[in-house]
Design an enzyme around this catalytic site. Structure first.
Site, PDB file in Angstrom:
ATOM      1  N   HIS A  17     100.985  26.319  37.075  1.00 59.95           N
ATOM      2  CA  HIS A  17      99.565  26.626  37.294  1.00 59.95           C
ATOM      3  C   HIS A  17      99.419  27.686  38.384  1.00 59.95           C
ATOM      4  O   HIS A  17      98.666  28.647  38.248  1.00 59.95           O
ATOM      5  CB  HIS A  17      98.798  25.382  37.793  1.00 59.95           C
ATOM      6  CG  HIS A  17      98.682  24.256  36.821  1.00 59.95           C
ATOM      7  ND1 HIS A  17      99.021  22.962  37.144  1.00 59.95           N
ATOM      8  CD2 HIS A  17      98.230  24.209  35.551  1.00 59.95           C
ATOM      9  CE1 HIS A  17      98.770  22.170  36.116  1.00 59.95           C
ATOM     10  NE2 HIS A  17      98.307  22.906  35.129  1.00 59.95           N
ATOM     11  N   LYS A  41      89.279  10.327  35.012  1.00 63.45           N
ATOM     12  CA  LYS A  41      89.354   8.860  35.007  1.00 63.45           C
ATOM     13  C   LYS A  41      90.755   8.269  34.904  1.00 63.45           C
ATOM     14  O   LYS A  41      91.124   7.401  35.660  1.00 63.45           O
ATOM     15  CB  LYS A  41      88.491   8.305  33.870  1.00 63.45           C
ATOM     16  CG  LYS A  41      87.102   7.947  34.292  1.00 63.45           C
ATOM     17  CD  LYS A  41      86.318   7.362  33.132  1.00 63.45           C
ATOM     18  CE  LYS A  41      85.474   8.458  32.499  1.00 63.45           C
ATOM     19  NZ  LYS A  41      85.068   8.251  31.141  1.00 63.45           N
ATOM     20  N   ARG A  90     102.055  28.625  27.358  1.00 68.74           N
ATOM     21  CA  ARG A  90     103.490  28.410  27.614  1.00 68.74           C
ATOM     22  C   ARG A  90     104.329  28.673  26.383  1.00 68.74           C
ATOM     23  O   ARG A  90     105.435  29.176  26.464  1.00 68.74           O
ATOM     24  CB  ARG A  90     103.728  26.965  28.085  1.00 68.74           C
ATOM     25  CG  ARG A  90     103.225  26.702  29.476  1.00 68.74           C
ATOM     26  CD  ARG A  90     103.131  25.239  29.748  1.00 68.74           C
ATOM     27  NE  ARG A  90     102.194  24.609  28.815  1.00 68.74           N
ATOM     28  CZ  ARG A  90     101.722  23.393  28.932  1.00 68.74           C
ATOM     29  NH1 ARG A  90     102.128  22.648  29.919  1.00 68.74           N
ATOM     30  NH2 ARG A  90     100.868  22.901  28.060  1.00 68.74           N
ATOM     31  N   SER A 127     102.069  18.918  33.926  1.00 69.13           N
ATOM     32  CA  SER A 127     101.849  17.889  34.949  1.00 69.13           C
ATOM     33  C   SER A 127     102.353  16.527  34.503  1.00 69.13           C
ATOM     34  O   SER A 127     102.931  15.776  35.303  1.00 69.13           O
ATOM     35  CB  SER A 127     100.361  17.785  35.270  1.00 69.13           C
ATOM     36  OG  SER A 127      99.863  19.013  35.706  1.00 69.13           O
TER      37      SER A 127
END
Ligand code: PNS
Length: 159
Positions: A17, A41, A90, A127
């Protein structure tokens, strides 16, 4: 003033990122890195933690600021005078989903999307993989900024 957004869930921000954010900051007058608050959430980090990490890792970039948005990204763009969304691609596998969103965002509000090809050093990086590796005790020091690594360690030792 040419202002763009780099949107994402950033749970947490990775070196991949950051590479896109840095490169975008060289090409545009202002970059707003925005966290989608409605996606937070089920993640590992809270919205505040994600925003704090992003602010820390972009501190040296004077034309980058960090913000959050709720609802549609194009509404945020409209409200902030943003002319384009910048996304990193990517691999071909990213393309279909990203293309769909780009076309829908243009259809909704004529907001353009600019794709940047990911640095091959980070083309395997996301991530969720970082969190998984860290959870099982793997070394993620080369995959995320140092401040993020510290926070990951903190989260995992506390749990
Ligand atoms: O890091 P991610 O999960 O790839 O980020 C996805 C994000 C936040 C860019 C995308 O889900 C988004 O823009 N969500 C906001 C809601 C929205 O505008 N949806 C319509 C997209 S066409």
């Amino acid at each position: 003033m040419h202002r763009v957004v780099c949107p994402g869930s950033f749970d947490p921000v990775t070196n991949g990122h950051l590479d896109i954010i840095r490169r975008a900051a060289r090409l545009h007058d202002e970059v707003i890195v925005v966290v989608g608050a409605n996606l937070v959430k089920h993640g590992m980090f809270s919205l505040e933690e994600r925003l704090t990490m992003l602010a820390e890792v972009t501190r040296d970039l004077p034309n980058v600021r960090v913000d959050k948005f709720t609802g549609l990204l194009v509404e945020f763009c409209r409200g902030q005078g943003v002319s384009a969304i910048v996304k990193g691609l990517r691999a071909v596998s990213d393309f279909e989903y990203e293309m769909e969103m780009a076309q829908m965002n243009y259809r909704l509000a004529e907001v353009e999307t600019l794709f940047m090809s990911a640095n091959p050093l980070y083309s395997f990086l996301r991530s969720s993989l970082v969190k998984e590796i860290a959870r099982y005790g793997g070394d993620v020091t080369s995959l995320v900024p140092a401040v993020v690594h510290e926070r990951l360690r903190g989260k995992l030792t506390a749990s």
